[in-house]
Design a protein around this motif. Structure first.
Motif, PDB file in Angstrom:
ATOM      1  N   MET A 126      89.899  20.297  43.380  1.00  0.00           N
ATOM      2  CA  MET A 126      89.788  18.846  43.329  1.00  0.00           C
ATOM      3  C   MET A 126      88.941  18.346  44.497  1.00  0.00           C
ATOM      4  SD  MET A 126      92.829  15.983  43.490  1.00  0.00           S
ATOM      5  CE  MET A 126      93.613  16.661  42.007  1.00  0.00           C
ATOM      6  N   THR A 127      88.056  17.376  44.217  1.00  0.00           N
ATOM      7  CA  THR A 127      87.215  16.776  45.242  1.00  0.00           C
ATOM      8  C   THR A 127      87.860  15.496  45.752  1.00  0.00           C
ATOM      9  OG1 THR A 127      85.204  17.658  44.219  1.00  0.00           O
ATOM     10  CG2 THR A 127      84.938  15.815  45.729  1.00  0.00           C
ATOM     11  N   TRP A 128      87.874  15.351  47.084  1.00  0.00           N
ATOM     12  CA  TRP A 128      88.473  14.177  47.713  1.00  0.00           C
ATOM     13  C   TRP A 128      87.387  13.304  48.341  1.00  0.00           C
ATOM     14  CZ3 TRP A 128      93.625  12.953  47.402  1.00  0.00           C
ATOM     15  CH2 TRP A 128      94.456  13.949  46.855  1.00  0.00           C
ATOM     16  N   LEU A 129      87.504  11.997  48.117  1.00  0.00           N
ATOM     17  CA  LEU A 129      86.591  10.995  48.650  1.00  0.00           C
ATOM     18  C   LEU A 129      87.334  10.105  49.645  1.00  0.00           C
ATOM     19  CD1 LEU A 129      85.205   9.634  45.237  1.00  0.00           C
ATOM     20  CD2 LEU A 129      84.594  11.779  46.372  1.00  0.00           C
ATOM     21  N   TRP A 130      86.560   9.343  50.379  1.00  0.00           N
ATOM     22  CA  TRP A 130      87.136   8.256  51.181  1.00  0.00           C
ATOM     23  C   TRP A 130      86.719   6.942  50.541  1.00  0.00           C
ATOM     24  CZ3 TRP A 130      90.319   8.213  55.454  1.00  0.00           C
ATOM     25  CH2 TRP A 130      90.516   6.966  56.054  1.00  0.00           C
ATOM     26  N   LEU A 131      87.670   6.092  50.234  1.00  0.00           N
ATOM     27  CA  LEU A 131      87.358   4.795  49.638  1.00  0.00           C
ATOM     28  C   LEU A 131      88.272   3.738  50.237  1.00  0.00           C
ATOM     29  CD1 LEU A 131      85.811   3.074  47.583  1.00  0.00           C
ATOM     30  CD2 LEU A 131      87.502   3.745  45.844  1.00  0.00           C
ATOM     31  N   ASN A 132      87.650   2.816  50.972  1.00  0.00           N
ATOM     32  CA  ASN A 132      88.356   1.635  51.481  1.00  0.00           C
ATOM     33  C   ASN A 132      89.665   1.948  52.194  1.00  0.00           C
ATOM     34  OD1 ASN A 132      86.354  -0.101  50.688  1.00  0.00           O
ATOM     35  ND2 ASN A 132      87.275  -0.540  48.706  1.00  0.00           N
ATOM     36  N   GLY A 133      89.574   2.820  53.186  1.00  0.00           N
ATOM     37  CA  GLY A 133      90.723   3.001  54.057  1.00  0.00           C
ATOM     38  C   GLY A 133      91.562   4.222  53.809  1.00  0.00           C
ATOM     39  N   GLY A 134      91.211   5.064  52.823  1.00  0.00           N
ATOM     40  CA  GLY A 134      92.025   6.235  52.586  1.00  0.00           C
ATOM     41  C   GLY A 134      91.346   7.269  51.722  1.00  0.00           C
ATOM     42  N   LEU A 135      91.904   8.486  51.758  1.00  0.00           N
ATOM     43  CA  LEU A 135      91.420   9.555  50.893  1.00  0.00           C
ATOM     44  C   LEU A 135      91.944   9.353  49.481  1.00  0.00           C
ATOM     45  CD1 LEU A 135      92.050  12.470  53.390  1.00  0.00           C
ATOM     46  CD2 LEU A 135      89.799  11.835  52.477  1.00  0.00           C
ATOM     47  N   VAL A 136      91.094   9.637  48.511  1.00  0.00           N
ATOM     48  CA  VAL A 136      91.478   9.500  47.110  1.00  0.00           C
ATOM     49  C   VAL A 136      90.747  10.580  46.317  1.00  0.00           C
ATOM     50  CG1 VAL A 136      89.628   7.807  46.714  1.00  0.00           C
ATOM     51  CG2 VAL A 136      91.579   7.891  45.148  1.00  0.00           C
ATOM     52  N   SER A 137      91.367  11.101  45.286  1.00  0.00           N
ATOM     53  CA  SER A 137      90.693  12.112  44.472  1.00  0.00           C
ATOM     54  C   SER A 137      89.539  11.468  43.708  1.00  0.00           C
ATOM     55  CB  SER A 137      91.672  12.755  43.498  1.00  0.00           C
ATOM     56  OG  SER A 137      92.035  11.851  42.480  1.00  0.00           O
ATOM     57  N   ALA A 138      88.524  12.260  43.429  1.00  0.00           N
ATOM     58  CA  ALA A 138      87.364  11.734  42.716  1.00  0.00           C
ATOM     59  C   ALA A 138      87.763  11.170  41.357  1.00  0.00           C
ATOM     60  CB  ALA A 138      86.317  12.830  42.550  1.00  0.00           C
ATOM     61  N   ASP A 139      88.736  11.795  40.696  1.00  0.00           N
ATOM     62  CA  ASP A 139      89.179  11.318  39.382  1.00  0.00           C
ATOM     63  C   ASP A 139      89.847   9.956  39.459  1.00  0.00           C
ATOM     64  OD1 ASP A 139      88.235  13.627  38.247  1.00  0.00           O
ATOM     65  OD2 ASP A 139      90.186  14.629  38.213  1.00  0.00           O
ATOM     66  N   ALA A 140      90.471   9.662  40.605  1.00  0.00           N
ATOM     67  CA  ALA A 140      91.219   8.414  40.730  1.00  0.00           C
ATOM     68  C   ALA A 140      90.417   7.287  41.369  1.00  0.00           C
ATOM     69  CB  ALA A 140      92.487   8.655  41.540  1.00  0.00           C
ATOM     70  N   ARG A 142      88.005   4.261  42.071  1.00  0.00           N
ATOM     71  CA  ARG A 142      87.511   3.160  41.245  1.00  0.00           C
ATOM     72  C   ARG A 142      86.814   2.134  42.128  1.00  0.00           C
ATOM     73  NH1 ARG A 142      88.639   6.521  38.304  1.00  0.00           N
ATOM     74  NH2 ARG A 142      89.929   6.512  36.414  1.00  0.00           N
ATOM     75  N   ILE A 143      85.659   1.658  41.669  1.00  0.00           N
ATOM     76  CA  ILE A 143      84.935   0.589  42.345  1.00  0.00           C
ATOM     77  C   ILE A 143      85.146  -0.702  41.569  1.00  0.00           C
ATOM     78  CG2 ILE A 143      82.662  -0.267  43.034  1.00  0.00           C
ATOM     79  CD1 ILE A 143      83.539   2.081  44.696  1.00  0.00           C
ATOM     80  N   ASP A 144      85.469  -1.762  42.271  1.00  0.00           N
ATOM     81  CA  ASP A 144      85.695  -3.059  41.639  1.00  0.00           C
ATOM     82  C   ASP A 144      84.420  -3.519  40.929  1.00  0.00           C
ATOM     83  OD1 ASP A 144      85.949  -5.969  41.292  1.00  0.00           O
ATOM     84  OD2 ASP A 144      87.732  -5.780  42.564  1.00  0.00           O
ATOM     85  N   PRO A 145      84.519  -3.998  39.678  1.00  0.00           N
ATOM     86  CA  PRO A 145      83.321  -4.456  38.958  1.00  0.00           C
ATOM     87  C   PRO A 145      82.598  -5.607  39.642  1.00  0.00           C
ATOM     88  CG  PRO A 145      85.152  -4.161  37.437  1.00  0.00           C
ATOM     89  CD  PRO A 145      85.721  -4.015  38.817  1.00  0.00           C
TER      90      PRO A 145
END
Length: 267
Positions: free
Chosen positions: A1-15, A17-20
């Motif tokens: 599983m690939t982990w990203l950083w998004l807006n303050g925390g680590l999150v899996s790539a599958d999970a 989401r960018i706000d429209p």
């Protein structure tokens, strides 16, 4: 599983989401950095963060907390057990209402994504001079890594349509600016030379490292300078590549120079 950083925390790539309503998505309102990871270390991270700060300043973003940004980068490296590869850092103004004018108090979006190293080194480039796209050396956007990358995309597409695999963009005066995703460097009379930032060249990280090391001079260049050079190279944070031809005409090549550039910028 690939982990990203998004807006303050680590999150899996599958999970992730960018706000429209994110202005980076709807308007290209943001900046980015691509940095190399070698032996678990983020190469030249301080230079990348400083350029990120400058880009945010040009776009009138809230000043990013560079310590927190660096922490996010390192957390992505650790969580993915990265040894070699690259990180892409994207900073947008965040969400906003419909229209061009941003909110008075934006809340920026920070995204960090990892990528593995390329399977094999790139071959020498077949470069084509773009006839459709020019770099506007008078624009402040020519000096930052803006998300508005469509001119570069169109230049690269034009090159592909004409049998090339890289595009050379000239500035409004018709002089050499840069390639679609790399800094142009030539070798002549035993020295490396690149166009000044004032000519529309992005202030690249590899470029900055070579200048600081005393390996690189700045001077305006035209197409004849490339055609008559002892060698032509494309440099970026991720690669150093020789140029084999320009508009289908073979260029001179210098054994060993690419390796010397690579040793400097990737150390």
């Amino acid at each position: 599983m690939t982990w990203l950083w998004l807006n303050g925390g680590l999150v899996s790539a599958d999970a992730a989401r960018i706000d429209p309503a994110d202005r980076g998505l709807t308007l290209g309102d943001g900046v980015f950095e691509t940095m190399r990871v070698a032996h678990g270390r983020i190469v030249h991270v301080a230079l990348h963060l400083d350029r990120l700060r400058q880009g945010a300043e040009v776009l009138m973003f809230p000043a990013p907390d560079l310590d927190r940004v660096e922490d996010a980068l390192r957390r992505v490296v650790r969580r993915n057990d990265m040894t070699d590869g690259s990180l892409r850092l994207t900073l947008t103004r965040g969400c906003g209402p419909r229209g061009v004018m941003p909110p008075a108090h934006p809340s920026p979006t920070l995204l960090v994504t990892p990528s593995p190293p390329p399977a094999a080194p790139l071959p020498a480039a077949r470069m084509v001079v773009s006839t459709r796209i020019r770099r506007d050396e008078t624009s402040p956007l020519s000096r930052i890594k803006s998300l508005d990358y469509l001119p570069n995309v169109l230049a690269r597409l034009e090159a592909a349509q004409r049998g090339g695999d890289e595009a050379l963009m000239l500035n409004l005066a018709g002089r050499v600016a840069e390639a679609s995703a790399s800094t142009i460097v030539i070798q002549r009379e035993g020295r490396l030379v690149t166009p000044p930032v004032a000519e529309g060249a992005l202030p690249g990280i590899a470029r900055a490292v070579l200048l600081a090391a005393g390996m690189l001079d700045e001077a305006p260049l035209d197409l004849d300078d490339l055609r008559h050079a002892d060698g032509v190279f494309l440099t970026s944070s991720l690669s150093v590549r020789e140029v084999a031809s320009l508009d289908g005409v073979a260029l001179a090549r210098v054994p060993g120079t690419a390796d010397a550039i690579r040793a400097c910028v990737q150390s």
